[in-house]
Design a protein around this motif. Structure first.
Motif, short mmCIF file in Angstrom:
data_model
loop_
_atom_site.label_atom_id
_atom_site.label_comp_id
_atom_site.label_asym_id
_atom_site.label_seq_id
_atom_site.Cartn_x
_atom_site.Cartn_y
_atom_site.Cartn_z
N LEU A 189 0.86 -1.19 0.00
CA LEU A 189 0.00 0.00 0.00
C LEU A 189 0.89 1.23 0.00
O LEU A 189 1.83 1.32 0.78
N GLU A 190 0.59 2.15 -0.92
CA GLU A 190 1.38 3.38 -0.98
C GLU A 190 0.86 4.35 0.08
O GLU A 190 -0.34 4.55 0.20
N ARG A 191 1.78 4.93 0.85
CA ARG A 191 1.36 5.91 1.87
C ARG A 191 1.47 7.31 1.27
O ARG A 191 2.50 7.70 0.75
N ARG A 192 0.38 8.03 1.30
CA ARG A 192 0.42 9.41 0.80
C ARG A 192 0.00 10.34 1.92
O ARG A 192 -1.05 10.15 2.52
N THR A 193 0.82 11.35 2.18
CA THR A 193 0.46 12.33 3.20
C THR A 193 -0.44 13.37 2.56
O THR A 193 -0.08 13.98 1.56
N GLN A 194 -1.62 13.55 3.14
CA GLN A 194 -2.55 14.53 2.58
C GLN A 194 -2.23 15.90 3.18
O GLN A 194 -2.17 16.05 4.39
#
Ligand code: TYC
Length: 120
Positions: free
Chosen positions: A27-32
């Motif tokens: 799972l790619e972690r993306r900081t919003q």
């Protein structure tokens, strides 16, 4: 013969986890990142006619300042030509300007009040 060309290339089918590859799903972690809303400062402007006492009362009443802070802000306006009375969201800042101009108009004073985005 008519050929139907799909308007959008087909998405590759989603593959189930392959046990030969360890069966794991990455799972790619993306900081919003959310920008804080633009804030507006309400400034009062100096003039030669509005009584100092009226300005102090207006600053106390509409900007929630105590007598000492309101007097300091009024003197800054008097000496520098303008000063910030408070910083608010756009709707609140516009309302403060309206309230000040309305009070000044009703009292017959030419007091001017403006708002502008912070960090121009
Ligand atoms: N300059 C005014 C006077 O001498 C006082 C004053 C202060 C007026 C602040 C406006 O926003 C103001 N009576």
């Amino acid at each position: 013969m008519a050929t139907n060309i799909p308007s959008k290339p087909l998405e590759p089918p989603i593959q189930p986890p392959n046990p030969d590859e360890g069966g794991s799903v990455v799972l790619e972690r993306r900081t919003q990142r959310v920008k804080p809303p633009q804030m507006y400062q309400v400034l009062m402007l100096n003039d030669d006619y509005t009584p100092m006492e009226f300005v102090v009362v207006v600053i106390q009443e509409f900007f929630g300042k105590d007598l000492e802070s309101a007097t300091r802000i009024m003197l800054k306006i008097h000496l520098d030509g303008k000063a910030v009375c408070g910083v608010y969201s756009k709707d609140v800042a516009v309302t403060k300007v309206d309230q000040v101009l309305d009070a000044a108009h009703k009292a017959g004073h030419p007091l001017q009040c403006i708002c502008e985005p912070v960090d121009l």
